[in-house]
Design a protein around this motif. Sequence first.
Motif, PDB file in Angstrom:
ATOM      1  N   PRO A   1       0.815  -1.226   0.000  1.00  0.00           N
ATOM      2  CA  PRO A   1       0.000   0.000   0.000  1.00  0.00           C
ATOM      3  C   PRO A   1       0.848   1.275   0.000  1.00  0.00           C
ATOM      4  O   PRO A   1       0.461   2.275  -0.608  1.00  0.00           O
ATOM      5  CB  PRO A   1      -0.810  -0.109   1.292  1.00  0.00           C
TER       6      PRO A   1
ATOM      7  N   LYS B   1       2.021   1.789  -3.490  1.00  0.00           N
ATOM      8  CA  LYS B   1       0.932   2.294  -4.345  1.00  0.00           C
ATOM      9  C   LYS B   1       0.772   3.804  -4.163  1.00  0.00           C
ATOM     10  O   LYS B   1       0.688   4.553  -5.135  1.00  0.00           O
ATOM     11  CB  LYS B   1      -0.366   1.562  -3.993  1.00  0.00           C
ATOM     12  N   GLN B   2       0.749   4.236  -2.900  1.00  0.00           N
ATOM     13  CA  GLN B   2       0.588   5.675  -2.663  1.00  0.00           C
ATOM     14  C   GLN B   2       1.815   6.455  -3.124  1.00  0.00           C
ATOM     15  O   GLN B   2       1.706   7.599  -3.573  1.00  0.00           O
ATOM     16  CB  GLN B   2       0.299   5.942  -1.183  1.00  0.00           C
TER      17      GLN B   2
ATOM     18  N   ILE C   1      -3.028  -6.610  -4.201  1.00  0.00           N
ATOM     19  CA  ILE C   1      -2.982  -5.419  -3.348  1.00  0.00           C
ATOM     20  C   ILE C   1      -2.842  -4.133  -4.172  1.00  0.00           C
ATOM     21  O   ILE C   1      -3.357  -3.087  -3.785  1.00  0.00           O
ATOM     22  CB  ILE C   1      -1.842  -5.546  -2.310  1.00  0.00           C
TER      23      ILE C   1
END
Lengths: 415, 286
Positions: free
Chosen positions: A242, A245-246, A270
């Motif tokens: 995560p 991703k950010q 994910i």
Amino acid sequence: MYLKSTSALIAGALLASTAACSADSGSGGDGGTVTVGAILSMSGIYSTLGPPEKNAMEMGLEALNENGFTVDGEHYEMRIKYADDKSDAATTGVAALRELVQSDNVPVVAFGLGADTYVPQVERTPLPMINILDSVYPSILDLDEHYFRTRGDSPTYVPGCLNYAKNELDIQSVSVITAAGEAYGEGLTELVGQAAEREGIDIAARSEFPLGATDYSNAINEAVAADPDAIYLSSVTAVILPVLKQLRQSGYDGPVLHSSGVNPEQAEAILGSGFNSIMENNYDCAGTLPATSSEPATTAFAEEYQERYNEYPQDLTMWAYDFPFIVAEAMTQAGTTSDRDAILEALHEIGVPEGTVSGWLPGEDGRLFEERMARTASEVTTWCPEERTLGSVMTFDVDDNGQVVDAVLNEEPCA
Amino acid sequence: MSQVLVNGVFLGCLFAVVAVGLTLVFGVMEVPNFAHAGVIVMAAYPTWWATDAGAPFALAALAGVAAGGVVSVITEVVAYRWIIDKPWAAPAVALGLMLVLQNTALNMYGGEGRSLDTPYDDVLLEFAGVSLSGVKAALIVLAVLSLIALHLVLSRTSLGRAMRAVAQDREAAAMLGIPMRRQYTLAFLIAGLLAGVAAVAYGPTYQVSPYMADEVLLSAFVVVVLGGLGSVAGAVAGGLVLGVVESLGAAYISSAYQSAFGFLLLVIVLVLRPGGLVGTNARRVA
């Protein structure tokens, strides 16, 4: 006459059931079954780990039980009693361990997480505990002398990241983003600092986010604002993906380093449909993966695992597969299936068991465990966008001083 | 500084949209609705499931929001309705419901994180040196729109006025003939729809998992107390203040303690203004 027959039948049935119970509980007998324990995270936040471990252990058991194993002249098969720690070792895991050790009387337990929380129980009822996952720094092996581990710890692979980054990617500075309060991540960050100093790489920024956070903007901003050549993400797969991703959503497209052992299926689950572009320019330093290993037995295992379960085999699957073989070898050497102390002693002495697939690197005297740690080679992998999978760019070893040695580069990692 | 403030506004909008749902239910029923986290989860998974099955994101999002409303109403009908006269039981029931909902999601979908893909995943807005990802911008827009809609419902419709009356004085509202059960259900429906909005807006910034809303829920409770229990306006103001304070604290002190700044702020506000930022003499939903 009738009473006598009935009594005889009942007595016979009792004897038979007693015999069956004793074989099942591990005291043995020709053709008996030895039961060992495994505490895995089958549900909860770390449930990405438990099911593949169990799958691989079942494969290992099948392979072992094809011929069984011999202890003190008697032939045995093995079964594993699994317990789910529900990703909560401190409560559910401890209760499961107590039941396995005290009620089921298993001679050996495999486990993934929770090394620190299991120490009091192991001190109370000592038995060999074989960890197949936790490479945190400082080592869990320092916690208790009954702990063994079937993988190298973080210092055996983190230096490879910085070495590869400096020599092959010409990286001069790195920002590090850490999950504060997460032991594995904090250990990685410390090791990255040490390795960066050895390699002459500048740590541009160190930012953190609280474990459990769902927005990492501030940590990402701090890391990116320092204008590093690369960013290292310190934590486990479920946490760093995560963040990655950010990080990409924030516009950063530079190299990202980590030691999470992420596999393509986790990345897709994910990161979503954009996983292929998000994973580009990623470098993962950890133990060799079954699918990228150069060992024929390991790659054969990887293919069989993928075919059977239709999922990419994580690194921990090969260690989990080998767990039954390691226990059987120790029992054979100890001459007992139930004496925990003798099995513990034997684990120190055994070599690499036949039938194992992990590509173990035995110690100088041929022993599987050196200072209770069994090792496989380490590698740096990169993402291959066309193939949508991982490729090995470098295998290496790390000496006692933390220097990368025996590095072998793969010029065509995606071939 | 501008980037930090933008991050703070994003966090604030997320906290506000979750906190308003909490404060609405608290205002009407005096229930600390921990199950709100479970409702968010149960709204996020259908959205993910629908997008994964190939449905357009807008349609999946609508289904997710609707699922949030339905699940929230079910919690009221099945559990909260029966303890309306036993307020001391509410926290335990709320916690139990949260566990039930999260474990239902865990059993149905597993513990692995799932990505919620949107058509604007790759969008990056940049202006004056400040960047904002498309998913975060969408959350801000959705939060603002849904809060405006809520304001209109509460202030311009008879249903909204009835709900405010119940929040201000339950007994008086009953004597005036306002159907109480309908108001309870309506409060949970609106809270559930807001939970659905939070789920479809926030899921793409993080991931969908059974525990995706735990930390946000904690912050939202801080917001509810900061803003004044039962105050919708207070929840919006409190959300924005908390988001900005956490962001500033993370940027200028330590990002490792981002959540702690919110609790520090809570202590300060409780000492200086025990009624919250938007003080309420009586419970209210406005």
